[in-house]
Design a protein around this motif. Structure first.
Motif, PDB file in Angstrom:
ATOM      1  N   HIS A 181      -5.174 -14.956   3.035  1.00 53.74           N
ATOM      2  CA  HIS A 181      -5.665 -13.383   3.190  1.00 53.74           C
ATOM      3  C   HIS A 181      -6.937 -13.776   2.230  1.00 53.74           C
ATOM      4  O   HIS A 181      -6.835 -13.944   1.091  1.00 53.74           O
ATOM      5  CB  HIS A 181      -4.947 -12.310   2.939  1.00 53.74           C
ATOM      6  CG  HIS A 181      -5.550 -11.283   2.826  1.00 53.74           C
ATOM      7  ND1 HIS A 181      -6.024 -10.459   3.812  1.00 53.74           N
ATOM      8  CD2 HIS A 181      -6.153 -10.410   1.718  1.00 53.74           C
ATOM      9  CE1 HIS A 181      -6.526  -9.252   3.488  1.00 53.74           C
ATOM     10  NE2 HIS A 181      -6.691  -9.259   2.095  1.00 53.74           N
TER      11      HIS A 181
ATOM     12  N   GLY B 149      -5.349  -3.805   8.384  1.00 50.45           N
ATOM     13  CA  GLY B 149      -4.931  -2.424   7.821  1.00 50.45           C
ATOM     14  C   GLY B 149      -6.227  -1.673   8.352  1.00 50.45           C
ATOM     15  O   GLY B 149      -6.067  -0.749   9.365  1.00 50.45           O
ATOM     16  N   ARG B 150      -7.214  -1.581   7.622  1.00 51.41           N
ATOM     17  CA  ARG B 150      -8.250  -0.699   7.740  1.00 51.41           C
ATOM     18  C   ARG B 150      -8.850  -0.884   9.284  1.00 51.41           C
ATOM     19  O   ARG B 150      -9.373   0.230   9.466  1.00 51.41           O
ATOM     20  CB  ARG B 150      -9.317  -1.409   6.749  1.00 51.41           C
ATOM     21  CG  ARG B 150     -10.670  -0.576   6.629  1.00 51.41           C
ATOM     22  CD  ARG B 150     -11.727  -0.965   5.875  1.00 51.41           C
ATOM     23  NE  ARG B 150     -11.502  -1.813   4.837  1.00 51.41           N
ATOM     24  CZ  ARG B 150     -11.267  -1.550   3.398  1.00 51.41           C
ATOM     25  NH1 ARG B 150     -12.026  -0.368   3.197  1.00 51.41           N
ATOM     26  NH2 ARG B 150     -11.038  -2.256   2.581  1.00 51.41           N
TER      27      ARG B 150
ATOM     28  N   SER C 101     -10.960  -7.897   1.829  1.00 50.89           N
ATOM     29  CA  SER C 101     -10.806  -6.739   2.937  1.00 50.89           C
ATOM     30  C   SER C 101     -12.217  -6.326   3.013  1.00 50.89           C
ATOM     31  O   SER C 101     -13.160  -6.724   2.370  1.00 50.89           O
ATOM     32  CB  SER C 101      -9.884  -5.814   1.874  1.00 50.89           C
ATOM     33  OG  SER C 101      -9.642  -4.643   2.852  1.00 50.89           O
TER      34      SER C 101
ATOM     35  N   GLY D 106      -8.294  -8.003   6.655  1.00 50.45           N
ATOM     36  CA  GLY D 106      -9.631  -7.903   6.105  1.00 50.45           C
ATOM     37  C   GLY D 106     -10.681  -7.538   7.357  1.00 50.45           C
ATOM     38  O   GLY D 106     -11.719  -7.575   6.754  1.00 50.45           O
TER      39      GLY D 106
ATOM     40  N   ILE E 266     -12.090  -5.843  -4.005  1.00 51.52           N
ATOM     41  CA  ILE E 266     -10.914  -6.201  -2.779  1.00 51.52           C
ATOM     42  C   ILE E 266     -11.256  -7.661  -2.381  1.00 51.52           C
ATOM     43  O   ILE E 266     -10.873  -7.988  -1.145  1.00 51.52           O
ATOM     44  CB  ILE E 266     -11.231  -5.217  -1.640  1.00 51.52           C
ATOM     45  CG1 ILE E 266     -12.584  -5.030  -1.300  1.00 51.52           C
ATOM     46  CG2 ILE E 266     -10.792  -3.883  -1.958  1.00 51.52           C
ATOM     47  CD1 ILE E 266     -12.939  -4.042  -0.292  1.00 51.52           C
TER      48      ILE E 266
ATOM     49  N   LYS F 233      -0.053  -0.797   3.836  1.00 46.94           N
ATOM     50  CA  LYS F 233      -0.356  -0.018   2.645  1.00 46.94           C
ATOM     51  C   LYS F 233      -2.075   0.474   2.654  1.00 46.94           C
ATOM     52  O   LYS F 233      -2.330   1.614   2.144  1.00 46.94           O
ATOM     53  CB  LYS F 233      -1.114  -1.177   1.551  1.00 46.94           C
ATOM     54  CG  LYS F 233      -2.215  -2.091   2.357  1.00 46.94           C
ATOM     55  CD  LYS F 233      -2.564  -3.047   1.045  1.00 46.94           C
ATOM     56  CE  LYS F 233      -1.822  -4.340   0.942  1.00 46.94           C
ATOM     57  NZ  LYS F 233      -1.516  -5.303   1.996  1.00 46.94           N
TER      58      LYS F 233
ATOM     59  N   ARG G 103     -11.781   6.459  -3.166  1.00 45.72           N
ATOM     60  CA  ARG G 103     -12.657   5.404  -2.647  1.00 45.72           C
ATOM     61  C   ARG G 103     -14.044   5.378  -3.285  1.00 45.72           C
ATOM     62  O   ARG G 103     -14.524   4.398  -3.731  1.00 45.72           O
ATOM     63  CB  ARG G 103     -12.650   4.996  -1.074  1.00 45.72           C
ATOM     64  CG  ARG G 103     -11.165   4.806  -0.839  1.00 45.72           C
ATOM     65  CD  ARG G 103     -11.335   4.111   0.810  1.00 45.72           C
ATOM     66  NE  ARG G 103     -11.856   2.859   0.799  1.00 45.72           N
ATOM     67  CZ  ARG G 103     -12.968   2.268   1.242  1.00 45.72           C
ATOM     68  NH1 ARG G 103     -13.925   3.355   1.489  1.00 45.72           N
ATOM     69  NH2 ARG G 103     -13.445   1.356   1.049  1.00 45.72           N
TER      70      ARG G 103
ATOM     71  N   TYR H 269      -6.824   3.669   3.403  1.00 43.79           N
ATOM     72  CA  TYR H 269      -6.826   3.789   1.834  1.00 43.79           C
ATOM     73  C   TYR H 269      -7.234   4.922   1.194  1.00 43.79           C
ATOM     74  O   TYR H 269      -7.978   5.262   0.420  1.00 43.79           O
ATOM     75  CB  TYR H 269      -7.711   2.507   1.390  1.00 43.79           C
ATOM     76  CG  TYR H 269      -7.133   1.158   1.810  1.00 43.79           C
ATOM     77  CD1 TYR H 269      -6.024   0.725   1.485  1.00 43.79           C
ATOM     78  CD2 TYR H 269      -7.966   0.485   2.736  1.00 43.79           C
ATOM     79  CE1 TYR H 269      -5.521  -0.644   1.638  1.00 43.79           C
ATOM     80  CE2 TYR H 269      -7.505  -0.823   3.237  1.00 43.79           C
ATOM     81  CZ  TYR H 269      -6.417  -1.343   2.848  1.00 43.79           C
ATOM     82  OH  TYR H 269      -5.757  -2.440   3.274  1.00 43.79           O
TER      83      TYR H 269
ATOM     84  N   TYR I 219     -14.723   2.591  -5.672  1.00 42.49           N
ATOM     85  CA  TYR I 219     -15.389   1.290  -5.140  1.00 42.49           C
ATOM     86  C   TYR I 219     -17.055   1.814  -4.724  1.00 42.49           C
ATOM     87  O   TYR I 219     -17.472   0.873  -4.451  1.00 42.49           O
ATOM     88  CB  TYR I 219     -14.769   0.814  -3.741  1.00 42.49           C
ATOM     89  CG  TYR I 219     -13.435   0.734  -3.838  1.00 42.49           C
ATOM     90  CD1 TYR I 219     -12.676  -0.424  -4.484  1.00 42.49           C
ATOM     91  CD2 TYR I 219     -12.491   1.603  -3.143  1.00 42.49           C
ATOM     92  CE1 TYR I 219     -11.358  -0.338  -4.605  1.00 42.49           C
ATOM     93  CE2 TYR I 219     -11.084   1.450  -2.965  1.00 42.49           C
ATOM     94  CZ  TYR I 219     -10.754   0.482  -3.831  1.00 42.49           C
ATOM     95  OH  TYR I 219      -9.276   0.084  -3.656  1.00 42.49           O
TER      96      TYR I 219
ATOM     97  N   GLU J 165      -2.804  -9.494   9.698  1.00 42.99           N
ATOM     98  CA  GLU J 165      -2.248  -8.187   8.792  1.00 42.99           C
ATOM     99  C   GLU J 165      -3.373  -7.291   8.688  1.00 42.99           C
ATOM    100  O   GLU J 165      -3.877  -7.016   7.564  1.00 42.99           O
ATOM    101  CB  GLU J 165      -1.930  -8.864   7.405  1.00 42.99           C
ATOM    102  CG  GLU J 165      -0.667  -9.930   7.605  1.00 42.99           C
ATOM    103  CD  GLU J 165      -0.708 -10.510   6.305  1.00 42.99           C
ATOM    104  OE1 GLU J 165      -1.388 -10.341   5.363  1.00 42.99           O
ATOM    105  OE2 GLU J 165       0.278 -11.307   5.933  1.00 42.99           O
TER     106      GLU J 165
HETATM  107  N1  LLP Z   1      -2.861  -8.604   3.850  1.00 42.54           N
HETATM  108  C1  LLP Z   1      -3.023  -8.771   2.445  1.00 42.54           C
HETATM  109  C2  LLP Z   1      -2.279  -9.832   1.722  1.00 42.54           C
HETATM  110  C3  LLP Z   1      -3.726  -7.723   1.795  1.00 42.54           C
HETATM  111  O1  LLP Z   1      -3.569  -7.794   0.501  1.00 42.54           O
HETATM  112  C4  LLP Z   1      -4.315  -6.744   2.308  1.00 42.54           C
HETATM  113  C5  LLP Z   1      -5.008  -5.821   1.681  1.00 42.54           C
HETATM  114  C6  LLP Z   1      -4.357  -6.616   3.772  1.00 42.54           C
HETATM  115  C7  LLP Z   1      -3.641  -7.769   4.480  1.00 42.54           C
HETATM  116  C8  LLP Z   1      -5.118  -5.575   4.792  1.00 42.54           C
HETATM  117  O2  LLP Z   1      -6.490  -5.777   4.570  1.00 42.54           O
HETATM  118  P1  LLP Z   1      -7.393  -4.731   5.430  1.00 42.54           P
HETATM  119  O3  LLP Z   1      -7.024  -5.362   6.660  1.00 42.54           O
HETATM  120  O4  LLP Z   1      -7.066  -3.329   5.275  1.00 42.54           O
HETATM  121  O5  LLP Z   1      -8.668  -5.054   4.889  1.00 42.54           O
HETATM  122  N2  LLP Z   1      -8.159   0.059  -1.369  1.00 42.54           N
HETATM  123  C9  LLP Z   1      -9.113  -0.880  -0.739  1.00 42.54           C
HETATM  124  C10 LLP Z   1      -8.662  -2.059  -0.068  1.00 42.54           C
HETATM  125  C11 LLP Z   1      -7.538  -2.948  -0.501  1.00 42.54           C
HETATM  126  C12 LLP Z   1      -7.030  -4.134   0.226  1.00 42.54           C
HETATM  127  C13 LLP Z   1      -5.868  -4.769  -0.480  1.00 42.54           C
HETATM  128  N3  LLP Z   1      -5.366  -5.651   0.371  1.00 42.54           N
HETATM  129  C14 LLP Z   1     -10.009  -0.191  -0.246  1.00 42.54           C
HETATM  130  O6  LLP Z   1      -9.835   1.163  -0.215  1.00 42.54           O
HETATM  131  O7  LLP Z   1     -11.063  -0.508   0.241  1.00 42.54           O
END
Ligand code: LLP
Length: 434
Positions: free
Chosen positions: A199, A289-290, A202, A238, A162, A60, A326, A385, A330, A287
């Motif tokens: 989770h 992402g960022r 983020s 996260g 988030i 995502k 963003r 994102y 945010y 998991e």
């Molecule tokens: N796993 C789950 C269940 C999640 O809901 C998310 C993010 C991740 C993993 C990945 O998280 P990360 O490692 O990327 O922090 N659009 C927002 C962030 C939304 C995050 C949604 N869930 C932004 O631009 O900051």
């Protein structure tokens, strides 16, 4: 690792000057560094080497096929949240058996599709969903692998939109309910209780909330594992990134804020969590992402006009909130730098897009070097994102995307042709033109 850096006066991504990229591919333009993607994935993968683990990249955050291919080639699995993302991962060459499928609202069709392609596991967010997956698995004469998402009720101290790990939001099942749910799930036909997932939020820049949540949830996983025979425990995503680094500080600057404050590194993350997780003897899924994509991408945009009103100095650029939402959504900070380095005094500037909303801005009262019409700016840390949250608002094309590796650059998404935006629309049959 920092792949956006000045060589002389020219901002480069790896070995490519950004001015030559916009000359070739136009503006606005997302630019991604393949080496940075690889470096981030590998750093985390290496730090976790003492554990049996699988990184499932949260697509995502950036689902461009070239980004997925880069990570898939390093052995990454994928955290998906829709049938569309599963299809996309497969289109990029991913193995569905390394994909998890998360999200609170999986439809019947999506569940059937995920079973058909053989995903690794469903991350389940409610008891109603468990029942639905069981029903569909029975219909299809298949066994569905499931993991329930526990909400550990730990505050991640991140942006309200988030944070996900407390009882104030829609995600997961309350910690206190989990064992009962698993006992009931064990009685549903055609489910394989494969693990547990959590989770907490983020953009976490401290390891503390992770430590608290893992410490709290590990004994639960252990009890459930003894009863149900798990394969894995997923600790979610996260890991946060630095949005405000000192660009000039070189390679080490990645993990340091402009104020010199150290934040979460993969090594600190691993060193803190491995001793807590290892005794479980389970595969650990992550998991992120960022962490992988955030600092691997920049959005390059052209200055169209300068405008002074009262005390404000507006820099009007050709990118807008439809390209990178963003800041509007945010209030997030993205470092903005000219792609041709400027000397001299800075001017307090509002960098805004052309969209008809006052929320369409990238920075307010930001000290920026003096720029002129036709100059280009780079909005850094836009790899996560960014493009994925793009829209056609104001009938603006989805932005082109370029992948850079060394001195090579490849267009990995062409700029959307304007008429493609309304290609699937039509007027009603009774609306003959008058
Ligand atoms: N796993 C789950 C269940 C999640 O809901 C998310 C993010 C991740 C993993 C990945 O998280 P990360 O490692 O990327 O922090 N659009 C927002 C962030 C939304 C995050 C949604 N869930 C932004 O631009 O900051």
């Amino acid at each position: 690792m920092h792949s956006f850096h000045y060589v002389g006066r020219q901002l480069h991504c790896e070995g490519c000057a950004l001015d030559s990229l916009v000359a070739q591919f136009g503006s606005p333009l997302y630019v991604y560094s393949q080496s940075t993607l690889e470096d981030h994935f590998s750093k985390l993968d290496r730090a976790l080497a003492p554990l049996d683990h699988l990184i499932c990249f949260a697509m995502k955050s950036n689902s461009n096929l070239a980004v997925l291919r880069t990570l898939g080639n390093l052995g990454s699995g994928f955290d998906t949240v829709s049938a569309g993302e599963i299809q996309r991962a497969i289109a990029a060459g991913a193995d569905p058996a390394k994909c998890v499928f998360a999200g609170v609202g999986k439809t019947r069709d999506e569940i059937a599709y995920a079973l058909e392609v053989g995903i690794y596991c469903f991350n389940v967010e409610s008891e109603a969903e468990l029942k639905r997956i069981s029903e569909i698995a029975v219909e299809r004469k298949q066994i569905a692998p499931v993991a329930v998402r526990v909400n550990p009720n730990v505050d991640a101290h991140t942006h309200a939109k988030i944070t996900t790990g407390t009882y104030e939001n829609k995600f997961g099942i309350a910690f206190e309910e989990i064992e009962k749910i698993y006992t009931r799930a064990a009685k549903l036909p055609n489910l394989r209780l494969r693990g547990l997932q959590m989770h907490i939020g983020s953009q976490l820049t401290s390891v503390e909330p992770f430590r608290q949540a893992v410490e709290k949830v590990v004994p639960l996983v252990d009890r459930l594992n003894r009863k149900h025979g798990f394969d894995f425990f997923s600790i979610g995503g996260g890991i946060g990134i630095v949005y405000k680094p000192a660009l000039e500080s070189g390679a080490a600057g990645w993990w340091e804020t402009a104020e010199g404050r150290k934040v979460l590194t993969p090594q600190l993350f691993a060193d803190t969590l491995i001793p807590l997780l290892r005794p479980l003897g389970l595969k650990i899924l992550l998991e992120p992402g960022r962490y992988i994509t955030g600092n691997a991408g920049a959005l390059v945009t052209r200055v169209e006009y300068l405008k002074k009103t009262g005390k404000k100095h507006f820099v009007i650029v050709d990118a807008a909130m439809n390209d990178l939402i963003r800041p509007a959504f945010y209030d997030s900070y993205h470092e903005i730098v000219p792609i041709a380095k400027k000397g001299g005094a800075t001017v307090s500037s509002d960098v805004v897009g052309p969209i008809c909303e006052s929320g369409d801005y990238f920075a307010k009262d930001r000290p920026l070097p003096k720029v002129g019409e036709g100059d280009y700016l780079a909005l850094l840390s836009a790899g996560a994102y960014g493009s994925v949250m793009g829209s056609n608002y104001n009938t603006r094309s989805l932005t082109a995307e370029v992948l850079v590796k060394g001195d090579k650059a490849s267009l990995v998404r062409r700029r959307q042709v304007l008429s493609d935006i309304w290609r699937d629309e039509s007027v009603a049959p009774w609306q003959a033109k008058k």
